[in-house]
Write a protein that holds these residues in place. Structure first.
Motif, mmCIF file in Angstrom:
data_model
loop_
_atom_site.group_PDB
_atom_site.id
_atom_site.type_symbol
_atom_site.label_atom_id
_atom_site.label_comp_id
_atom_site.label_asym_id
_atom_site.label_seq_id
_atom_site.Cartn_x
_atom_site.Cartn_y
_atom_site.Cartn_z
ATOM 1 N N LEU A 250 3.982 8.255 -1.995
ATOM 2 C CA LEU A 250 5.243 7.578 -1.676
ATOM 3 C C LEU A 250 5.766 6.788 -2.869
ATOM 4 O O LEU A 250 6.974 6.686 -3.077
ATOM 5 N N GLY A 251 4.850 6.236 -3.672
ATOM 6 C CA GLY A 251 5.279 5.530 -4.873
ATOM 7 C C GLY A 251 5.928 6.473 -5.879
ATOM 8 O O GLY A 251 6.911 6.117 -6.527
ATOM 9 N N GLY A 252 5.383 7.691 -6.005
ATOM 10 C CA GLY A 252 5.990 8.678 -6.889
ATOM 11 C C GLY A 252 7.377 9.088 -6.428
ATOM 12 O O GLY A 252 8.302 9.239 -7.235
ATOM 13 N N ILE A 253 7.535 9.289 -5.110
ATOM 14 C CA ILE A 253 8.858 9.612 -4.554
ATOM 15 C C ILE A 253 9.836 8.471 -4.811
ATOM 16 O O ILE A 253 11.002 8.690 -5.157
ATOM 17 N N PHE A 254 9.361 7.247 -4.664
ATOM 18 C CA PHE A 254 10.206 6.073 -4.902
ATOM 19 C C PHE A 254 10.690 6.038 -6.352
ATOM 20 O O PHE A 254 11.885 5.869 -6.619
ATOM 21 N N LEU A 255 9.768 6.221 -7.308
ATOM 22 C CA LEU A 255 10.142 6.160 -8.716
ATOM 23 C C LEU A 255 11.104 7.290 -9.092
ATOM 24 O O LEU A 255 12.056 7.077 -9.851
ATOM 25 N N ALA A 256 10.863 8.497 -8.565
ATOM 26 C CA ALA A 256 11.749 9.627 -8.867
ATOM 27 C C ALA A 256 13.164 9.360 -8.352
ATOM 28 O O ALA A 256 14.150 9.646 -9.036
ATOM 29 N N SER A 257 13.264 8.801 -7.154
ATOM 30 C CA SER A 257 14.572 8.523 -6.577
ATOM 31 C C SER A 257 15.299 7.432 -7.359
ATOM 32 O O SER A 257 16.511 7.528 -7.593
ATOM 33 N N VAL A 258 14.569 6.420 -7.788
ATOM 34 C CA VAL A 258 15.202 5.312 -8.528
ATOM 35 C C VAL A 258 15.629 5.757 -9.922
ATOM 36 O O VAL A 258 16.756 5.507 -10.353
ATOM 37 N N LEU A 259 14.745 6.437 -10.659
ATOM 38 C CA LEU A 259 15.018 6.781 -12.044
ATOM 39 C C LEU A 259 16.039 7.900 -12.178
ATOM 40 O O LEU A 259 16.822 7.928 -13.135
ATOM 41 N N TRP A 260 16.059 8.842 -11.222
ATOM 42 C CA TRP A 260 16.947 9.994 -11.348
ATOM 43 C C TRP A 260 18.224 9.850 -10.523
ATOM 44 O O TRP A 260 19.301 10.187 -10.978
ATOM 45 N N ASP A 261 18.099 9.356 -9.288
ATOM 46 C CA ASP A 261 19.262 9.274 -8.403
ATOM 47 C C ASP A 261 19.846 7.875 -8.287
ATOM 48 O O ASP A 261 20.860 7.683 -7.611
ATOM 49 N N LEU A 262 19.181 6.879 -8.903
ATOM 50 C CA LEU A 262 19.645 5.492 -8.841
ATOM 51 C C LEU A 262 19.797 5.014 -7.400
ATOM 52 O O LEU A 262 20.719 4.274 -7.067
ATOM 53 N N THR A 263 18.871 5.443 -6.555
ATOM 54 C CA THR A 263 18.885 5.072 -5.141
ATOM 55 C C THR A 263 17.451 4.886 -4.662
ATOM 56 O O THR A 263 16.581 5.694 -4.978
ATOM 57 N N MET A 264 17.222 3.823 -3.928
ATOM 58 C CA MET A 264 15.913 3.649 -3.313
ATOM 59 C C MET A 264 15.820 4.555 -2.088
ATOM 60 O O MET A 264 16.754 4.589 -1.277
ATOM 61 N N PRO A 265 14.728 5.304 -1.958
ATOM 62 C CA PRO A 265 14.639 6.269 -0.858
ATOM 63 C C PRO A 265 14.559 5.589 0.502
ATOM 64 O O PRO A 265 14.035 4.476 0.625
ATOM 65 N N GLU A 266 15.091 6.275 1.500
ATOM 66 C CA GLU A 266 15.019 5.801 2.887
ATOM 67 C C GLU A 266 13.952 6.634 3.586
ATOM 68 O O GLU A 266 14.176 7.785 3.950
ATOM 69 N N PHE A 267 12.757 6.062 3.743
ATOM 70 C CA PHE A 267 11.663 6.781 4.394
ATOM 71 C C PHE A 267 11.889 6.803 5.899
ATOM 72 O O PHE A 267 12.344 5.815 6.493
ATOM 73 N N SER A 268 11.550 7.916 6.502
ATOM 74 C CA SER A 268 11.760 8.074 7.936
ATOM 75 C C SER A 268 10.739 7.271 8.726
ATOM 76 O O SER A 268 9.723 6.802 8.189
ATOM 77 N N ALA A 269 11.015 7.140 10.030
ATOM 78 C CA ALA A 269 10.077 6.433 10.911
ATOM 79 C C ALA A 269 8.732 7.155 10.965
ATOM 80 O O ALA A 269 7.679 6.523 11.142
ATOM 81 N N THR A 270 8.758 8.490 10.780
ATOM 82 C CA THR A 270 7.512 9.259 10.786
ATOM 83 C C THR A 270 6.630 8.880 9.603
ATOM 84 O O THR A 270 5.414 8.720 9.744
ATOM 85 N N MET A 271 7.251 8.713 8.405
ATOM 86 C CA MET A 271 6.477 8.330 7.231
ATOM 87 C C MET A 271 5.923 6.916 7.368
ATOM 88 O O MET A 271 4.779 6.651 6.980
ATOM 89 N N LEU A 272 6.729 6.019 7.927
ATOM 90 C CA LEU A 272 6.220 4.660 8.148
ATOM 91 C C LEU A 272 5.075 4.662 9.150
ATOM 92 O O LEU A 272 4.097 3.923 8.988
ATOM 93 N N ALA A 273 5.198 5.503 10.181
ATOM 94 C CA ALA A 273 4.115 5.603 11.162
ATOM 95 C C ALA A 273 2.855 6.150 10.512
ATOM 96 O O ALA A 273 1.730 5.715 10.828
ATOM 97 N N LEU A 274 3.022 7.108 9.590
ATOM 98 C CA LEU A 274 1.867 7.671 8.890
ATOM 99 C C LEU A 274 1.147 6.608 8.076
ATOM 100 O O LEU A 274 -0.092 6.512 8.104
ATOM 101 N N MET A 275 1.917 5.790 7.349
ATOM 102 C CA MET A 275 1.297 4.712 6.577
ATOM 103 C C MET A 275 0.657 3.682 7.491
ATOM 104 O O MET A 275 -0.415 3.142 7.193
ATOM 105 N N GLY A 276 1.309 3.403 8.632
ATOM 106 C CA GLY A 276 0.730 2.455 9.580
ATOM 107 C C GLY A 276 -0.575 2.954 10.162
ATOM 108 O O GLY A 276 -1.543 2.192 10.318
#
Length: 301
Positions: A250-276
């Protein structure tokens, strides 16, 4: 553009568009009860002119990026570090309609400088680098990311929960400042990222609550990565490994979105549930160990 080089602009800059028969365009816009807006590559940005001079036939627009036109700017601001410039064609028109056509001999192309570097930018970049270096040095020399203070001269292992909390803290700070420097956006943190920060903070608090002093003394540190994926017995634990792997993914996805798209990613409820679930499993495996360390209240024979 309004800079020394009229072909070069940056986000937040002003551009002046000359329109033939501007008075007719203004009347048409009033008749349709619509505003005149800036068009980029034939797409309506929704940006209204900050100035209209009918006498000279010019419209002044500010190159603004907002939630409604962010998708239009994405193709031009993509990868600002390694591809610093982009060419775009602009025009004007009535909102919801088509862009005005180009007259013969008119220039409609501008060169967008994605990252405007000045003394202010360099100051912030230097500050971020200093924070990163200080965080790494302090984490190695202090017990900030460890399970506790040294016991009997032995440094305790690094804490997985505290390392995860520091990881997301640093990524959010870097991502926020980088997006703000390029786009000027001051509200770029997605709601789902608050959920990730909350999960990491709750995991750290629960890990502290589940940790109790052992009669045998704490386990000695075996190195940062080994400490993160190993349990109290020094063995690689699946529950810890999955937390580390998903945090890195998830950290890699975050960095790719910030550096390339200039947007912080919006993780779905499923991904948050997975981390939880991963964090909950990690905490759950601590419960049996804590019960085993509690003394038997029954009197000895």
């Amino acid at each position: 553009g309004v800079n020394a080089d009229p072909r070069q602009v940056y986000l937040g800059d002003w551009v002046v568009v000359s329109v033939c028969h501007l008075d007719a365009l203004v009347r048409d816009a009033e008749a349709q009860q619509q505003s005149i807006t800036l068009f980029i590559e034939g797409l309506d940005t929704g940006v209204e002119p900050s100035g209209i001079d009918i006498e000279s036939g010019t419209l002044t627009f500010e190159l603004t990026r907002d939630a409604k036109n962010k998708h239009i700017w994405r193709q031009f601001l993509y990868d600002p570090l390694f591809d610093p410039d982009a060419t775009m064609r602009i025009s004007a028109g009535i909102h919801g309609d088509r862009a005005l056509p180009r007259t013969v001999g008119a220039n409609m192309s501008l060169r967008l400088k994605k990252l405007w570097v000045d003394s202010w930018t360099m100051t912030w970049l230097a500050l971020l680098i200093a924070v990163a270096i200080a965080l790494v040095i302090y984490a190695r020399r202090s017990d900030m990311l460890r399970d506790g203070a040294p016991f009997g001269g032995v440094r305790q292992p690094y804490s997985l929960a505290r390392a995860q909390m520091a990881w997301w803290f640093f990524l959010l700070v870097v991502g926020y400042v980088f997006i703000w420097l390029v786009t000027g956006e001051a509200d770029s943190i997605a709601p789902s990222l608050l959920g990730l920060v909350g999960i990491s903070a709750a995991t750290a608090l629960a890990a502290v609550a589940m940790t109790s002093p052992s009669s045998r003394g704490p386990r000695a540190s075996e190195g940062f990565l080994r400490d993160l994926i190993s349990d109290e017995r020094g063995l690689v634990a699946l529950d810890r490994l999955q937390v580390v792997v998903w945090t890195l993914v998830l950290g890699g996805i975050f960095l790719a979105s910030v550096l390339w798209d200039l947007t912080m990613p919006e993780f779905s409820a499923t991904m948050l549930a997975l981390m939880g679930i991963s964090s909950g499993t990690y905490i759950g495996f601590k419960l049996p160990k804590k019960r085993e360390e509690q003394p038997d209240p029954s009197p000895a024979p």
